[in-house]
Design an enzyme around this catalytic site. Structure first.
Site, PDB file in Angstrom:
ATOM      1  N   GLU A  41      17.827 -74.282  71.514  1.00 41.24           N
ATOM      2  CA  GLU A  41      16.907 -75.062  72.333  1.00 41.24           C
ATOM      3  C   GLU A  41      17.639 -75.627  73.540  1.00 41.24           C
ATOM      4  OE1 GLU A  41      13.811 -77.057  69.274  1.00 41.24           O
ATOM      5  OE2 GLU A  41      15.905 -77.631  68.964  1.00 41.24           O
TER       6      GLU A  41
ATOM      7  N   GLU B  87      14.348 -72.316  59.385  1.00 38.95           N
ATOM      8  CA  GLU B  87      14.321 -72.161  60.834  1.00 38.95           C
ATOM      9  C   GLU B  87      15.740 -72.193  61.384  1.00 38.95           C
ATOM     10  OE1 GLU B  87      12.512 -74.679  64.660  1.00 38.95           O
ATOM     11  OE2 GLU B  87      11.611 -74.875  62.666  1.00 38.95           O
TER      12      GLU B  87
END
Length: 1018
Positions: free
Chosen positions: A910, A906
């Protein structure tokens, strides 16, 4: 916490350090069945290790004669030690029994004293014999027990000076000298072994969002570590050791633990299996505030020529008599300034470096400097750092001769004893003019003219006039390189060239005046580098690169920038490769200054480029200085758990207490003093430091080692604030109004001061400085407040790469490459279920919304939009406007994992709703994360669209914001192709990360487009 056996290196040495005579055997011998030879000398092949000392009228010469050591005494002087001969570094262990033997005679009958004594300090004798010598050799042979504490650097000495009567020239002969340890049965060697902590961190601490990496050694079966809250004893984070590395310079094997995810302010320590706990450290965005203040306050305590008020180190005015100009009978007043180092000399060359560091430190981050340090000028409306520098500048002005040239230094003839400064009362001597001192003075005065213009224009004009007189002298005198007179033994600070000093002077004068004369002089010179006292070219580069209205296309600017970035790139490489994250690979005298200087270059490179790789490396070098080093020692006195207690600093030695806030010299592998030779003979290069007051080559202090620490703290005091400050709210009353303009205007004309937080709010231009540009931006901000939604037009921001491998234009509605997740839940920390209905298209954008969950199964519903296909290496980018609200996340990322029958790989972007002025980058490789990095955006991501992207390659990931590279990761990079995703969600059970969610709904993040380009960013 586990107990530590923390032995200071000043009291410790392994027995294998006893190697100073050829063929010396190794201790311990344990018992009296055998003896160990410490010294055995017949002088058949010279007298290596033997030396003489003379003072107070004594004179002597040393040689060998017929296989004997021959000391010819020309004059016995006035003291018993006016003539000495001795052997340096004789190790004596407490409770050890020794046998000392030698043959001695003299060509005249006389008395001498033979002893083994402390090599410095009080010079106490551990054994002593009064001897009556004649021409007939006598053998001295006796045993003694070492009753004092272990001293492995004691000295065998013969006092051959005055013993009650004058003597004609004569020769003393010495032969067959031996010292043996004959019984060590009562020696406790365990008490004198040095302690090296197995877990090493910055002992002062870390800012909340900084990278935090601990070094582990002595690892056996340990694989994980925990970060423990010192107040509660509870573990707050568990991580995995990684990166086993053989560290040859420190002679150890190192592992690493990244705990950057721990951001909650507090005091912590690290546990790892059976290893001793780490020393405690603080996490806070004000963790370095006191250190910064003390690094400047130390200079006040170094003041000369005035009364200094302090409970411990206060003293009456010192060195306030006139000084004799060397070679003349003329005397002048040169009172004032700072004592340069551990002695009481004052030197123009290092003073200029200190002035430059401090003024540029202030320019970099003025809001962190207060007017309340407790110096005499505190409270006068001027930051104390500027008051303190002015005190030094006023002394420097006295060092300028009528010719415009500048005297090199003022000291006494010799270094003083270990006394307070007012007790050095010998004749002060001013040494001749040098062009290095003159050019450094010229640059410093040109700087002063700029920095003090608004504070005291008359003083500023005086400084500029002095600088221009110095420049005129330089033009008429091409090369007056200083050499210390033979009868002066104090620090020389002598150089081989003045070209770099002239480069700095020209750059600083051009910056101060804008004159074509100085610009032409500057452009005729080759660019120079260096931030040491002997190589100062980078101060010229800083002058150019931070100059207002500089032509960034000019040759001078381009050359200066290229020179600085080249150095920074080299420092990044060295820092990255070194297990302790330091930019130094060869440790010389004053290596801690070199480390701080490297950090300065890295910090400046970050300011010039915005590349956070430079900032991370700069902070890493700061962590080294503060404890993250092979010694496990914080090199600043009074800070951390273990810091220098015995610096080579006369006030500290006189008071038997280390003055606080001083950066010591640090590791020096060349062993250039007796203490270093004694304690570090077999020590790995990266550990060659000893906390001993006699180790001037590793443990002295100087003003120009403290000043780059101050500058480095200024440069790295950015990018980590955990509080959300509203830009423009200078008075911090919760709104931006005319009152903020008034306060900022007062600050700029020195009629008001700002706190560190107010300074952050006032820095609207985001350049780590508060100046008139910020005032203009603030006024413009107030005028634009009539627009209730600035930056909200989704069609006027940065445009996508429409030629990318994949381009999804959400401004035109749904696209075939993506679909909305529906009915899925994603784990315990996600307080929601994905609902396809929460992904809509309106206002020319994809809208992802957090809302209540009407099914009753979950508290809330979130939204996720993801691709059907998998994508590998390449450049990914989106245009996004995030949600602002505690407890929620707006994201853009790639993901694959067990649900795809793949490893969990991943890469994340964010934005946490609790603080939308920052973005968090992270990645996972086969389920291993802990790679979080928080980046200060310099804007509010919830008020408009901005682009966020990452370039994923086999050996690196580089994240971008608005097209600018801001962070690069190079370790353990994921490799499995994943799906491109965006989602918004509220969290539960992760309050320390997101803050508690208050249940506000609906909340919507907007996305204009997504691109993927398999060839990377181009």
């Amino acid at each position: 916490m586990r107990n530590h056996n923390k032995f200071k290196r000043s009291l410790a040495v392994l027995s294998s350090c006893l190697l100073l005579s050829a063929g010396l055997p190794t201790l311990p011998i344990t018992g009296s069945a055998a003896s160990v030879s410490i010294l055995s000398e017949t002088f058949d092949s010279g007298y290596s290790g033997w030396s003489t000392y003379h003072a107070s009228g004594g004179s002597c010469a040393l040689k060998t004669e017929n296989g004997k050591l021959a000391l010819t005494v020309g004059s016995v002087g006035t003291l018993n030690y006016s003539v000495q001969v001795g052997y340096d570094i004789v190790p004596l262990y407490k409770n050890g029994v020794y046998r000392l033997k030698y043959d001695i005679s003299s060509t005249v009958d006389r008395k001498v004293e033979g002893m083994i004594q402390q090599n410095g300090g009080t010079y106490q004798a551990y054994t002593w014999k009064g001897l009556q010598l004649t021409a007939e050799p006598q053998t001295v042979d006796y045993t003694f027990t070492m009753e004092a504490d272990t001293d492995i650097m004691s000295k065998l000495v013969f006092n051959c000076g005055y013993q009650g009567s004058d003597l004609p020239e004569h020769t003393i002969y010495l032969d067959n000298v031996s010292l043996e340890l004959i019984d060590d049965s009562n020696v406790n060697y365990e008490e004198i072994k040095p302690y090296e902590p197995p877990i090493v961190t910055d002992q002062v601490g870390y800012k909340t969002q900084d990278q935090k990496i601990a070094v582990f050694r002595d690892v056996t079966s340990e694989t994980t570590f925990s970060v423990v809250n010192a107040a509660t004893g509870q573990s707050v984070y568990t991580g995995t050791l990684y990166g086993q590395t053989q560290n040859s310079s420190a002679d150890e094997t190192d592992w690493f633990g990244d705990f950057s995810a721990v951001t909650e302010p507090g005091t912590y320590y690290i546990q790892c299996g059976n290893l001793d706990d780490s020393y405690s450290f603080e996490i806070s965005d004000t963790v370095y505030s006191n250190l910064l203040d003390d690094s400047v306050k130390m200079l006040y305590l170094q003041r000369c020529g005035t009364e200094v008020k302090d409970d411990t180190f206060g003293h009456v005015a010192c060195h306030d008599t006139e000084a004799l100009i060397y070679g003349t009978s003329e005397t002048i007043d040169v009172s004032g300034g700072w004592h340069d180092a551990g002695d009481y000399g004052r030197y123009v060359v290092p003073a200029a470096k200190s002035v430059a560091d401090l003024l540029y430190a202030y320019q970099t981050n003025p809001s962190v400097y207060s007017d309340q340090l407790g110096i005499p000028e505190s409270g006068n409306g001027v930051p104390d750092i500027l008051d303190e520098v002015r005190y030094e500048l006023k002394w420097m002005l006295k060092m300028q001769a009528s010719s415009g040239g500048v005297y090199h230094k003022v000291t006494c003839e010799n270094f003083p004893g270990y006394v307070m400064p007012e007790q050095e009362t010998e004749q002060l001597i001013v040494t001749p003019v040098s062009t290095t001192a003159t050019a450094d003075f010229c640059a410093a005065m040109a700087m002063a003219s700029e920095f003090y213009q608004e504070i005291d224009r008359n003083f500023a004009d005086t400084c500029l006039a002095a600088a221009e007189r110095a420049w005129a002298f330089l033009e008429e005198n091409p090369n007056l390189i200083f050499k210390d007179p033979e009868d002066i033994t104090t620090g020389a600070y002598q150089d081989t060239s003045d070209k770099d000093e002239r480069y700095w002077a020209a750059a600083q004068l051009y910056r101060a005046t804008g004159s074509e004369t100085y610009r032409n002089a500057l452009e005729s010179m080759t660019v120079k580098t260096g931030l040491d006292w002997s190589t100062v070219g980078d101060y010229g580069n800083i002058a150019i690169l931070t100059m207002d209205n500089i032509d960034t296309n000019s040759t001078a600017y381009t050359n200066a920038k290229n020179a600085l970035i080249k150095q920074a790139d080299s420092f990044v490489t060295t820092t990255t490769k070194n297990p302790y994250g330091v930019a130094v690979s060869v440790f010389n005298w004053g290596s801690n200054m070199t480390v701080a200087n490297a950090g300065i270059v890295l910090g400046l490179a970050y300011q010039l480029t915005g590349n956070t790789e430079y900032l991370t490396a700069a902070k890493s070098n700061l962590h080294y200085l503060l404890g993250n080093n092979p010694l496990g020692e914080c090199f600043v006195t009074g800070y951390g758990t273990v810091s220098p207690q015995n610096p080579h600093h006369r006030p500290s030695m006189a008071k038997n207490q280390a003055m606080k806030g001083m950066l010591v010299g640090g590791v020096n592998s060349h062993l250039e003093d007796s203490a270093a030779k004694a304690y570090l003979a077999t020590t790995a290069d990266a550990k060659c430091y000893v906390d001993h007051s006699e180790s001037y080559s590793t443990n002295e202090i100087t003003i120009y080692w403290n000043s780059p620490l101050t500058y480095l703290l200024s440069l790295t005091n950015t990018g980590s604030s955990s509080s959300v400050f509203q830009k423009g709210d200078v008075n911090q009353d919760g709104s931006v109004t005319v009152a903020d303009v008034v306060l900022l205007q007062k600050y700029l004309i020195r009629k008001a001061t700002l706190t560190a937080e107010q300074g952050i709010c006032a820095d609207l231009h985001e350049d780590s400085a508060v100046n008139v540009i910020d005032l203009c931006v603030l006024k413009k901000k107030l005028l634009s407040n009539s627009n209730p939604n600035p930056g909200q037009d989704p069609n006027t921001d940065q445009q996508p790469n429409t030629n990318a491998t994949m381009y999804a234009n959400f401004r035109e509605g749904a696209v075939k490459e993506f679909f909305a997740s529906d009915g899925w839940s994603n784990g315990s920390c996600f307080d929601c279920v994905w609902r396809g209905s929460n992904a809509t298209f309106q206002d020319s954008a994809l809208n992802l919304t957090i809302d209540k969950d009407t099914s009753g199964q979950y508290n809330y519903s979130g939204a996720e939009y993801r691709t059907t296909d998998f994508y590998s290496y390449g450049y990914y980018e989106t245009s996004m406007q995030a949600i602002k609200n505690d407890g929620v996340v707006s994201s853009f990322f790639t993901y694959t994992g067990p649900s795809d029958n793949n490893p969990w790989d991943e890469i994340d972007v964010e934005i946490l709703g609790k603080d939308t002025t920052k973005v968090q980058f992270n990645y996972y490789t086969n389920g291993t994360g802990n790679h979080e990095y928080m980046y200060d955006l310099g804007f509010d991501a919830s008020t408009g669209y901005h682009t966020y992207g990452f370039d994923w390659q086999k050996d690196s990931i580089t994240w971008y914001v608005d097209g600018k590279a801001v962070y690069t990761a190079t370790q353990d990079i994921p490799s499995t192709p994943g799906k491109i995703m965006m989602n918004v969600w509220p969290g539960t059970g992760v309050d320390a990360w997101l803050k508690p969610y208050d249940g506000t709904t609906p909340l919507t993040a907007k996305y204009q487009w997504v691109t993927y380009n398999e060839s990377g960013r181009n």
